[in-house]
Design a protein around this motif. Sequence first.
Motif, PDB file in Angstrom:
ATOM      1  N   TYR A 159      55.766  75.456  12.898  1.00 40.27           N
ATOM      2  CA  TYR A 159      55.590  76.826  13.361  1.00 40.27           C
ATOM      3  C   TYR A 159      56.189  76.930  14.748  1.00 40.27           C
ATOM      4  O   TYR A 159      55.684  76.340  15.698  1.00 40.27           O
ATOM      5  CB  TYR A 159      54.099  77.161  13.357  1.00 40.27           C
ATOM      6  CG  TYR A 159      53.704  78.548  13.796  1.00 40.27           C
ATOM      7  CD1 TYR A 159      54.516  79.651  13.578  1.00 40.27           C
ATOM      8  CD2 TYR A 159      52.479  78.759  14.417  1.00 40.27           C
ATOM      9  CE1 TYR A 159      54.131  80.920  13.966  1.00 40.27           C
ATOM     10  CE2 TYR A 159      52.073  80.023  14.792  1.00 40.27           C
ATOM     11  CZ  TYR A 159      52.905  81.102  14.578  1.00 40.27           C
ATOM     12  OH  TYR A 159      52.512  82.351  14.960  1.00 40.27           O
ATOM     13  N   ARG A 160      57.290  77.662  14.884  1.00 38.29           N
ATOM     14  CA  ARG A 160      57.973  77.875  16.169  1.00 38.29           C
ATOM     15  C   ARG A 160      57.437  79.165  16.769  1.00 38.29           C
ATOM     16  O   ARG A 160      57.703  80.251  16.262  1.00 38.29           O
ATOM     17  CB  ARG A 160      59.477  77.963  15.955  1.00 38.29           C
ATOM     18  CG  ARG A 160      60.270  78.313  17.180  1.00 38.29           C
ATOM     19  CD  ARG A 160      60.391  77.129  18.079  1.00 38.29           C
ATOM     20  NE  ARG A 160      61.309  77.417  19.170  1.00 38.29           N
ATOM     21  CZ  ARG A 160      61.453  76.632  20.198  1.00 38.29           C
ATOM     22  NH1 ARG A 160      60.799  75.509  20.252  1.00 38.29           N
ATOM     23  NH2 ARG A 160      62.264  76.949  21.152  1.00 38.29           N
ATOM     24  N   ILE A 161      56.660  79.063  17.842  1.00 39.59           N
ATOM     25  CA  ILE A 161      56.019  80.224  18.452  1.00 39.59           C
ATOM     26  C   ILE A 161      57.050  81.031  19.245  1.00 39.59           C
ATOM     27  O   ILE A 161      57.674  80.520  20.167  1.00 39.59           O
ATOM     28  CB  ILE A 161      54.871  79.799  19.399  1.00 39.59           C
ATOM     29  CG1 ILE A 161      53.861  78.913  18.676  1.00 39.59           C
ATOM     30  CG2 ILE A 161      54.230  81.016  20.036  1.00 39.59           C
ATOM     31  CD1 ILE A 161      52.867  79.620  17.848  1.00 39.59           C
ATOM     32  N   GLU A 162      57.192  82.289  18.877  1.00 44.47           N
ATOM     33  CA  GLU A 162      58.088  83.206  19.596  1.00 44.47           C
ATOM     34  C   GLU A 162      57.318  84.107  20.556  1.00 44.47           C
ATOM     35  O   GLU A 162      57.847  84.553  21.562  1.00 44.47           O
ATOM     36  CB  GLU A 162      58.883  84.049  18.605  1.00 44.47           C
ATOM     37  CG  GLU A 162      59.839  83.225  17.767  1.00 44.47           C
ATOM     38  CD  GLU A 162      60.548  84.041  16.708  1.00 44.47           C
ATOM     39  OE1 GLU A 162      60.235  85.242  16.518  1.00 44.47           O
ATOM     40  OE2 GLU A 162      61.439  83.471  16.051  1.00 44.47           O
ATOM     41  N   GLY A 163      56.064  84.396  20.223  1.00 43.78           N
ATOM     42  CA  GLY A 163      55.213  85.218  21.080  1.00 43.78           C
ATOM     43  C   GLY A 163      53.760  84.873  20.815  1.00 43.78           C
ATOM     44  O   GLY A 163      53.392  84.556  19.692  1.00 43.78           O
ATOM     45  N   ALA A 164      52.938  84.931  21.885  1.00 42.88           N
ATOM     46  CA  ALA A 164      51.532  84.565  21.726  1.00 42.88           C
ATOM     47  C   ALA A 164      50.697  85.158  22.851  1.00 42.88           C
ATOM     48  O   ALA A 164      51.200  85.388  23.954  1.00 42.88           O
ATOM     49  CB  ALA A 164      51.365  83.045  21.727  1.00 42.88           C
ATOM     50  N   LEU A 165      49.428  85.382  22.540  1.00 44.15           N
ATOM     51  CA  LEU A 165      48.475  85.822  23.551  1.00 44.15           C
ATOM     52  C   LEU A 165      48.401  84.788  24.678  1.00 44.15           C
ATOM     53  O   LEU A 165      48.409  85.134  25.849  1.00 44.15           O
ATOM     54  CB  LEU A 165      47.100  86.013  22.903  1.00 44.15           C
ATOM     55  CG  LEU A 165      45.953  86.403  23.815  1.00 44.15           C
ATOM     56  CD1 LEU A 165      46.196  87.790  24.412  1.00 44.15           C
ATOM     57  CD2 LEU A 165      44.641  86.384  23.046  1.00 44.15           C
ATOM     58  N   VAL A 166      48.350  83.514  24.329  1.00 38.91           N
ATOM     59  CA  VAL A 166      48.356  82.421  25.308  1.00 38.91           C
ATOM     60  C   VAL A 166      49.821  82.077  25.579  1.00 38.91           C
ATOM     61  O   VAL A 166      50.496  81.458  24.753  1.00 38.91           O
ATOM     62  CB  VAL A 166      47.573  81.193  24.783  1.00 38.91           C
ATOM     63  CG1 VAL A 166      47.657  80.040  25.761  1.00 38.91           C
ATOM     64  CG2 VAL A 166      46.124  81.563  24.508  1.00 38.91           C
ATOM     65  N   ARG A 167      50.324  82.503  26.707  1.00 37.49           N
ATOM     66  CA  ARG A 167      51.762  82.411  27.007  1.00 37.49           C
ATOM     67  C   ARG A 167      52.318  80.987  27.012  1.00 37.49           C
ATOM     68  O   ARG A 167      53.483  80.776  26.737  1.00 37.49           O
ATOM     69  CB  ARG A 167      52.065  83.078  28.350  1.00 37.49           C
ATOM     70  CG  ARG A 167      51.846  84.570  28.312  1.00 37.49           C
ATOM     71  CD  ARG A 167      52.138  85.197  29.683  1.00 37.49           C
ATOM     72  NE  ARG A 167      51.819  86.598  29.692  1.00 37.49           N
ATOM     73  CZ  ARG A 167      52.683  87.563  29.429  1.00 37.49           C
ATOM     74  NH1 ARG A 167      53.918  87.264  29.124  1.00 37.49           N
ATOM     75  NH2 ARG A 167      52.312  88.822  29.466  1.00 37.49           N
ATOM     76  N   GLU A 168      51.466  80.000  27.301  1.00 38.30           N
ATOM     77  CA  GLU A 168      51.927  78.613  27.328  1.00 38.30           C
ATOM     78  C   GLU A 168      52.382  78.133  25.949  1.00 38.30           C
ATOM     79  O   GLU A 168      53.073  77.122  25.825  1.00 38.30           O
ATOM     80  CB  GLU A 168      50.839  77.682  27.855  1.00 38.30           C
ATOM     81  CG  GLU A 168      50.520  77.860  29.326  1.00 38.30           C
ATOM     82  CD  GLU A 168      49.605  79.063  29.608  1.00 38.30           C
ATOM     83  OE1 GLU A 168      48.975  79.585  28.659  1.00 38.30           O
ATOM     84  OE2 GLU A 168      49.545  79.486  30.766  1.00 38.30           O
ATOM     85  N   LEU A 169      51.998  78.840  24.894  1.00 38.16           N
ATOM     86  CA  LEU A 169      52.392  78.450  23.534  1.00 38.16           C
ATOM     87  C   LEU A 169      53.815  78.876  23.182  1.00 38.16           C
ATOM     88  O   LEU A 169      54.429  78.301  22.280  1.00 38.16           O
ATOM     89  CB  LEU A 169      51.424  79.049  22.506  1.00 38.16           C
ATOM     90  CG  LEU A 169      49.997  78.535  22.561  1.00 38.16           C
ATOM     91  CD1 LEU A 169      49.111  79.342  21.625  1.00 38.16           C
ATOM     92  CD2 LEU A 169      49.944  77.059  22.216  1.00 38.16           C
ATOM     93  N   VAL A 170      54.344  79.870  23.876  1.00 36.76           N
ATOM     94  CA  VAL A 170      55.666  80.404  23.559  1.00 36.76           C
ATOM     95  C   VAL A 170      56.726  79.315  23.671  1.00 36.76           C
ATOM     96  O   VAL A 170      56.730  78.528  24.615  1.00 36.76           O
ATOM     97  CB  VAL A 170      56.005  81.611  24.456  1.00 36.76           C
ATOM     98  CG1 VAL A 170      57.426  82.109  24.204  1.00 36.76           C
ATOM     99  CG2 VAL A 170      54.998  82.737  24.225  1.00 36.76           C
ATOM    100  N   ASP A 171      57.587  79.259  22.673  1.00 36.16           N
ATOM    101  CA  ASP A 171      58.695  78.292  22.552  1.00 36.16           C
ATOM    102  C   ASP A 171      58.239  76.894  22.139  1.00 36.16           C
ATOM    103  O   ASP A 171      59.046  75.965  22.142  1.00 36.16           O
ATOM    104  CB  ASP A 171      59.536  78.203  23.834  1.00 36.16           C
ATOM    105  CG  ASP A 171      60.290  79.492  24.105  1.00 36.16           C
ATOM    106  OD1 ASP A 171      60.637  80.202  23.133  1.00 36.16           O
ATOM    107  OD2 ASP A 171      60.544  79.801  25.288  1.00 36.16           O
ATOM    108  N   GLN A 172      56.979  76.733  21.766  1.00 34.41           N
ATOM    109  CA  GLN A 172      56.522  75.439  21.264  1.00 34.41           C
ATOM    110  C   GLN A 172      56.743  75.340  19.761  1.00 34.41           C
ATOM    111  O   GLN A 172      56.694  76.342  19.048  1.00 34.41           O
ATOM    112  CB  GLN A 172      55.034  75.230  21.556  1.00 34.41           C
ATOM    113  CG  GLN A 172      54.735  74.926  23.000  1.00 34.41           C
ATOM    114  CD  GLN A 172      53.315  74.411  23.156  1.00 34.41           C
ATOM    115  OE1 GLN A 172      52.803  73.653  22.333  1.00 34.41           O
ATOM    116  NE2 GLN A 172      52.670  74.829  24.230  1.00 34.41           N
ATOM    117  N   ASP A 173      56.984  74.135  19.292  1.00 37.27           N
ATOM    118  CA  ASP A 173      57.035  73.826  17.865  1.00 37.27           C
ATOM    119  C   ASP A 173      55.718  73.147  17.501  1.00 37.27           C
ATOM    120  O   ASP A 173      55.395  72.092  18.044  1.00 37.27           O
ATOM    121  CB  ASP A 173      58.192  72.874  17.540  1.00 37.27           C
ATOM    122  CG  ASP A 173      59.535  73.549  17.671  1.00 37.27           C
ATOM    123  OD1 ASP A 173      59.619  74.765  17.420  1.00 37.27           O
ATOM    124  OD2 ASP A 173      60.516  72.861  18.005  1.00 37.27           O
TER     125      ASP A 173
END
Length: 101
Positions: free
Chosen positions: A57-71
């Motif tokens: 799951y490649r995070i493009e947007g999230a409530l918790v900003r630190e998750l963005v761009d994580q695989d």
Amino acid sequence: MRTADVEGLLVFTRDGHMAVQVRNLEPHHVDSAYSSAGYEASYGTISPDVPNGIIVYRIEGALVRELVDQDLPRAYSLVDDQLILTSTRDNENWRVVWRRG
């Protein structure tokens, strides 16, 4: 393993996208790396590895900003009308069961 009192929505699209929203209904919940104020929301793309039973799951947007761009690799299995997801990370020990609604 403890069962949490939550409700939510998980959406997969035919073109390889996923979105998740989860609300924790417990009055004294403790946030995780994925949630803030008892709420989790994210969207992104998924890359399946069917032979190994894994999706990434490649995070493009999230409530918790630190998750963005994580695989985020997730093991999955399908049992009847349930999708069972578990983390493949050594430092995480959780399992989520989604039921088709």
